[in-house]
Design a protein around this motif. Structure first.
Motif, PDB file in Angstrom:
ATOM      1  N   SER A  74       0.814  -1.111  -0.178  1.00 25.61           N
ATOM      2  CA  SER A  74       0.028   0.037   0.113  1.00 25.61           C
ATOM      3  C   SER A  74       0.788   1.199  -0.082  1.00 25.61           C
ATOM      4  CB  SER A  74      -0.802   0.043   1.062  1.00 25.61           C
ATOM      5  OG  SER A  74      -0.109   0.098   2.508  1.00 25.61           O
ATOM      6  N   SER A  75       0.235   2.426  -0.209  1.00 27.26           N
ATOM      7  CA  SER A  75       0.980   3.740  -0.166  1.00 27.26           C
ATOM      8  C   SER A  75       1.456   3.974   0.966  1.00 27.26           C
ATOM      9  CB  SER A  75      -0.088   4.900  -0.594  1.00 27.26           C
ATOM     10  OG  SER A  75      -0.599   4.800  -1.889  1.00 27.26           O
ATOM     11  N   ALA A  76       0.707   3.514   2.160  1.00 24.88           N
ATOM     12  CA  ALA A  76       1.209   3.809   3.615  1.00 24.88           C
ATOM     13  C   ALA A  76       2.636   3.105   3.959  1.00 24.88           C
ATOM     14  CB  ALA A  76      -0.064   3.334   4.676  1.00 24.88           C
ATOM     15  N   GLU A  77       2.632   1.741   3.406  1.00 23.76           N
ATOM     16  CA  GLU A  77       3.562   0.905   3.490  1.00 23.76           C
ATOM     17  C   GLU A  77       5.032   1.530   2.742  1.00 23.76           C
ATOM     18  OE1 GLU A  77       2.163  -3.688   4.089  1.00 23.76           O
ATOM     19  OE2 GLU A  77       1.506  -2.827   2.286  1.00 23.76           O
ATOM     20  N   LEU A  78       4.673   1.748   1.657  1.00 21.88           N
ATOM     21  CA  LEU A  78       5.683   2.522   0.728  1.00 21.88           C
ATOM     22  C   LEU A  78       6.402   3.514   1.481  1.00 21.88           C
ATOM     23  CD1 LEU A  78       7.318   2.807  -1.822  1.00 21.88           C
ATOM     24  CD2 LEU A  78       5.457   3.998  -2.680  1.00 21.88           C
ATOM     25  N   PHE A  79       5.461   4.657   2.028  1.00 25.80           N
ATOM     26  CA  PHE A  79       5.941   5.754   2.526  1.00 25.80           C
ATOM     27  C   PHE A  79       6.800   5.595   3.987  1.00 25.80           C
ATOM     28  CE2 PHE A  79       2.329   8.139   0.119  1.00 25.80           C
ATOM     29  CZ  PHE A  79       3.198   8.144  -1.108  1.00 25.80           C
ATOM     30  N   LYS A  80       6.032   4.468   4.547  1.00 24.98           N
ATOM     31  CA  LYS A  80       6.777   4.074   5.983  1.00 24.98           C
ATOM     32  C   LYS A  80       8.186   3.609   5.520  1.00 24.98           C
ATOM     33  CE  LYS A  80       5.846   1.175   9.605  1.00 24.98           C
ATOM     34  NZ  LYS A  80       6.994   0.372   9.907  1.00 24.98           N
ATOM     35  N   ASN A  81       8.201   2.673   4.652  1.00 25.03           N
ATOM     36  CA  ASN A  81       9.595   2.096   4.166  1.00 25.03           C
ATOM     37  C   ASN A  81      10.436   3.142   3.751  1.00 25.03           C
ATOM     38  OD1 ASN A  81      11.315   0.918   1.710  1.00 25.03           O
ATOM     39  ND2 ASN A  81      11.183  -0.627   3.494  1.00 25.03           N
ATOM     40  N   TYR A  82      10.144   4.232   2.837  1.00 25.04           N
ATOM     41  CA  TYR A  82      10.897   5.244   2.477  1.00 25.04           C
ATOM     42  C   TYR A  82      11.501   5.996   3.605  1.00 25.04           C
ATOM     43  CZ  TYR A  82      12.436   9.949   1.085  1.00 25.04           C
ATOM     44  OH  TYR A  82      13.009  11.052   0.714  1.00 25.04           O
ATOM     45  N   ASP A  83      10.562   6.277   4.491  1.00 24.56           N
ATOM     46  CA  ASP A  83      11.153   7.171   5.775  1.00 24.56           C
ATOM     47  C   ASP A  83      11.830   6.422   6.592  1.00 24.56           C
ATOM     48  OD1 ASP A  83       9.376   9.416   5.070  1.00 24.56           O
ATOM     49  OD2 ASP A  83       7.723   8.203   6.195  1.00 24.56           O
ATOM     50  N   GLU A  84      11.720   5.098   6.807  1.00 25.01           N
ATOM     51  CA  GLU A  84      12.673   4.574   7.600  1.00 25.01           C
ATOM     52  C   GLU A  84      14.140   4.305   7.046  1.00 25.01           C
ATOM     53  OE1 GLU A  84       9.549   1.372  10.055  1.00 25.01           O
ATOM     54  OE2 GLU A  84      10.572   0.780   8.143  1.00 25.01           O
ATOM     55  N   VAL A  85      14.191   4.249   5.865  1.00 28.78           N
ATOM     56  CA  VAL A  85      15.276   3.786   5.041  1.00 28.78           C
ATOM     57  C   VAL A  85      15.995   5.101   4.704  1.00 28.78           C
ATOM     58  CG1 VAL A  85      16.628   3.332   2.844  1.00 28.78           C
ATOM     59  CG2 VAL A  85      14.776   1.919   3.908  1.00 28.78           C
ATOM     60  N   ASN A  86      15.121   6.530   4.704  1.00 26.16           N
ATOM     61  CA  ASN A  86      15.817   7.564   4.357  1.00 26.16           C
ATOM     62  C   ASN A  86      16.543   8.140   5.813  1.00 26.16           C
ATOM     63  OD1 ASN A  86      16.292   9.966   2.633  1.00 26.16           O
ATOM     64  ND2 ASN A  86      14.885  10.773   4.217  1.00 26.16           N
ATOM     65  N   GLU A  87      15.863   7.867   7.027  1.00 26.00           N
ATOM     66  CA  GLU A  87      16.263   8.276   8.330  1.00 26.00           C
ATOM     67  C   GLU A  87      17.581   7.535   8.569  1.00 26.00           C
ATOM     68  OE1 GLU A  87      12.753   7.765  10.708  1.00 26.00           O
ATOM     69  OE2 GLU A  87      11.674   9.264   9.949  1.00 26.00           O
ATOM     70  N   LYS A  88      17.580   6.303   8.349  1.00 26.78           N
ATOM     71  CA  LYS A  88      18.683   5.419   8.379  1.00 26.78           C
ATOM     72  C   LYS A  88      19.929   6.028   7.433  1.00 26.78           C
ATOM     73  CE  LYS A  88      21.591   2.192   9.709  1.00 26.78           C
ATOM     74  NZ  LYS A  88      22.480   2.123  11.017  1.00 26.78           N
ATOM     75  N   ILE A  89      19.710   6.483   6.429  1.00 21.29           N
ATOM     76  CA  ILE A  89      20.582   7.054   5.475  1.00 21.29           C
ATOM     77  C   ILE A  89      21.238   8.445   6.070  1.00 21.29           C
ATOM     78  CG2 ILE A  89      21.224   8.024   3.122  1.00 21.29           C
ATOM     79  CD1 ILE A  89      19.394   5.992   2.046  1.00 21.29           C
ATOM     80  N   GLU A  90      20.375   9.326   6.685  1.00 18.61           N
ATOM     81  CA  GLU A  90      20.523  10.399   7.385  1.00 18.61           C
ATOM     82  C   GLU A  90      21.481  10.388   8.241  1.00 18.61           C
ATOM     83  OE1 GLU A  90      20.056  13.617   6.756  1.00 18.61           O
ATOM     84  OE2 GLU A  90      18.591  13.384   4.903  1.00 18.61           O
ATOM     85  N   LEU A  91      21.184   9.036   9.217  1.00 16.84           N
ATOM     86  CA  LEU A  91      22.021   8.822  10.399  1.00 16.84           C
ATOM     87  C   LEU A  91      23.396   8.455  10.096  1.00 16.84           C
ATOM     88  CD1 LEU A  91      21.521   8.494  13.497  1.00 16.84           C
ATOM     89  CD2 LEU A  91      21.209   6.219  12.984  1.00 16.84           C
ATOM     90  N   GLU A  92      23.786   7.537   8.827  1.00 16.20           N
ATOM     91  CA  GLU A  92      24.926   7.449   8.353  1.00 16.20           C
ATOM     92  C   GLU A  92      25.559   8.601   7.765  1.00 16.20           C
ATOM     93  OE1 GLU A  92      26.369   4.301   8.831  1.00 16.20           O
ATOM     94  OE2 GLU A  92      24.584   4.026  10.167  1.00 16.20           O
TER      95      GLU A  92
END
Length: 462
Positions: free
Chosen positions: A170-188
């Motif tokens: 779903s759209s909700a799952e897509l955006f949640k995954n994007y946010d989690e991965v993007n936040e991890k990248i920001e941390l790195e």
């Protein structure tokens, strides 16, 4: 009775002798394959390594560290069924390592390697996208801290996108995954930026980097470049699927459920802000709720964007200043300063924008974007008559813009290609050699007026 025990005693001695002999041979072969691996003679290392792995799997961690290099070579230099056998051998090796050296085998690192290898050979292994996504998803949720490889983070997200496009997510799952991965990248990105900043500070204080530190700096810069690259690609992919028309109904529907969830509010506000959905009443509603639930420097910036939209610039600016004062961590403070600077740049408040962008540079000197934005503000002011007394002096601003932009690429390798194009554009708009000759200002320093208030040296011509 004693005679009955003789064969058993001999058996014990014999088995002990075999065990001792095997252990001795394992140690000898361990040394052999380790030396060969260090010399990159992987084919020569293979047989002694295989013997040790099969007979003494808990002897030394080198069985797995070297084994990975040996099998990687075998995979790269073989084809067909033979290659596939080495791929499976690598997957088995990581499982065996976890069994015998669990504390030295973080799940986020090694399970991710296994997922990535299966993805790379998905056709040969007959793996489906949903199987591969679940593999990465389990690894990410089990040990996010050690799930750090740029390629695997991107693969994880791209599989989600593939499943979304197929209607399986779903759209909700897509955006949640994007946010989690993007936040991890920001941390790195933060992690490697801070490491580079420590080395930059050493040089700025008169120190000299050792050869080891130079190598580390190059490695850190390489990681930053890769993280920035995949983050950019992720943003492009997500932006194509995140439209205001589908974000607004989604967040409106979920608001009642998540209105006290600060993480959900942060992600929703951030996405609507970056997708320029800020004209909708929902954006203001989300911003105010976010500031109420978890007031922070971030929330103050978002409140300011709402006030700017309403034409309340003075009040908005106070919120921006408050946001900057609230944040105490240097890297985070630099990001706040950068965001404020870009907002003020868009508002045409160039002098104030440059002040914040300069602060961002001081707090995070490995990020060249502030130089880039300052350069673009200079270029945008080139036609401002208050910046120079005539056409020559006004266009001289382009030299200043090019000089500022070049600073960005010197400290931030991720910007080199963009900077090169912009510098070429700026220099093409600056006075020509003929104009320099006719002006009589060759090699002289001239003053740029207006808000810029900087000097630039006119290129010397023969």
């Amino acid at each position: 009775m004693k005679l009955k025990f003789i064969p058993f005693s001999l058996l014990l001695l014999l088995s002990f002798g075999i065990s001792a002999q095997t252990e001795l041979e394992c140690k000898t072969k361990l040394s052999n394959f380790h030396v060969a691996t260090k010399s990159k003679k992987y084919d020569a290392a293979y047989e002694p390594w295989l013997y040790v792995k099969n007979n003494c799997p808990d002897l030394n961690l080198a069985i797995y560290a070297d084994g990975e290099k040996i099998l990687k070579h075998k995979i790269e230099t073989s084809k067909g069924e033979i290659q596939l056998s080495y791929v499976n051998a690598m997957l088995d090796l990581w499982l065996l390592r976890k069994e015998h050296f669990k504390s030295d085998t973080p799940e986020g690192e090694f399970d991710t390697k296994a997922c990535q290898l299966q993805y790379d050979y998905k056709d040969e292994l007959g793996k489906t996208s949903i199987e591969l996504f679940e593999c990465f998803d389990v690894a990410f949720n089990a040990d996010e801290e050690n799930f750090t490889h740029p390629k695997s983070l991107y693969t994880y997200f791209s599989l989600m996108v593939e499943l979304f496009d197929e209607g399986k997510k779903s759209s909700a799952e897509l955006f949640k995954n994007y946010d989690e991965v993007n936040e991890k990248i920001e941390l790195e990105i933060q992690n490697y930026s801070e490491k580079i900043n420590a080395l930059v500070e050493k040089v700025d204080n008169g120190g000299t980097l050792t050869s080891s530190e130079e190598n580390k700096k190059s490695a850190y810069e390489s990681y930053l470049k890769n993280y920035s690259l995949i983050q950019g690609n992720m943003n492009i992919i997500a932006d194509k699927r995140a439209k205001c028309d589908n974000l607004i109904p989604l967040y409106t529907k979920d608001f009642e459920v998540y209105q006290n969830d600060s993480i959900w509010l942060k992600r929703s506000v951030s996405r609507m802000y970056h997708k320029d959905c800020t004209d909708d009443d929902l954006y203001e509603k989300l911003v105010k709720q976010y500031d109420k639930v978890a007031p922070s420097a971030d929330t103050k910036v978002y409140v300011a964007t709402v006030l700017f939209k309403k034409g309340k610039d003075d009040e908005a600016y106070k919120y921006l200043e408050e946001a900057y004062k609230l944040e105490k961590r240097p890297y985070k403070k630099a990001n706040i300063a950068l965001r404020i600077g870009t907002i003020l740049k868009e508002k045409g408040q160039y002098s104030k924008a440059r002040n914040f962008l300069s602060e961002a540079l001081q707090l995070n000197p490995s990020n060249g974007k502030p130089h880039f934005y300052i350069a673009s503000m200079y270029a945008e002011s080139a036609k401002d008559k208050s910046c120079g007394k005539d056409n020559f002096h006004q266009r001289a601003v382009y030299w200043l813009a090019a000089e500022e932009a070049q600073k960005a690429s010197r400290i931030d390798p991720t910007l080199q290609s963009s900077v090169k194009a912009y510098v070429a554009n700026y220099l093409a708009k600056a006075p020509t050699k003929e104009e320099i000759f006719l002006s009589g200002l060759s090699g002289k320093t001239i003053k740029i007026q207006c808000w810029i208030n900087r000097s630039i040296k006119v290129p010397k011509i023969d």
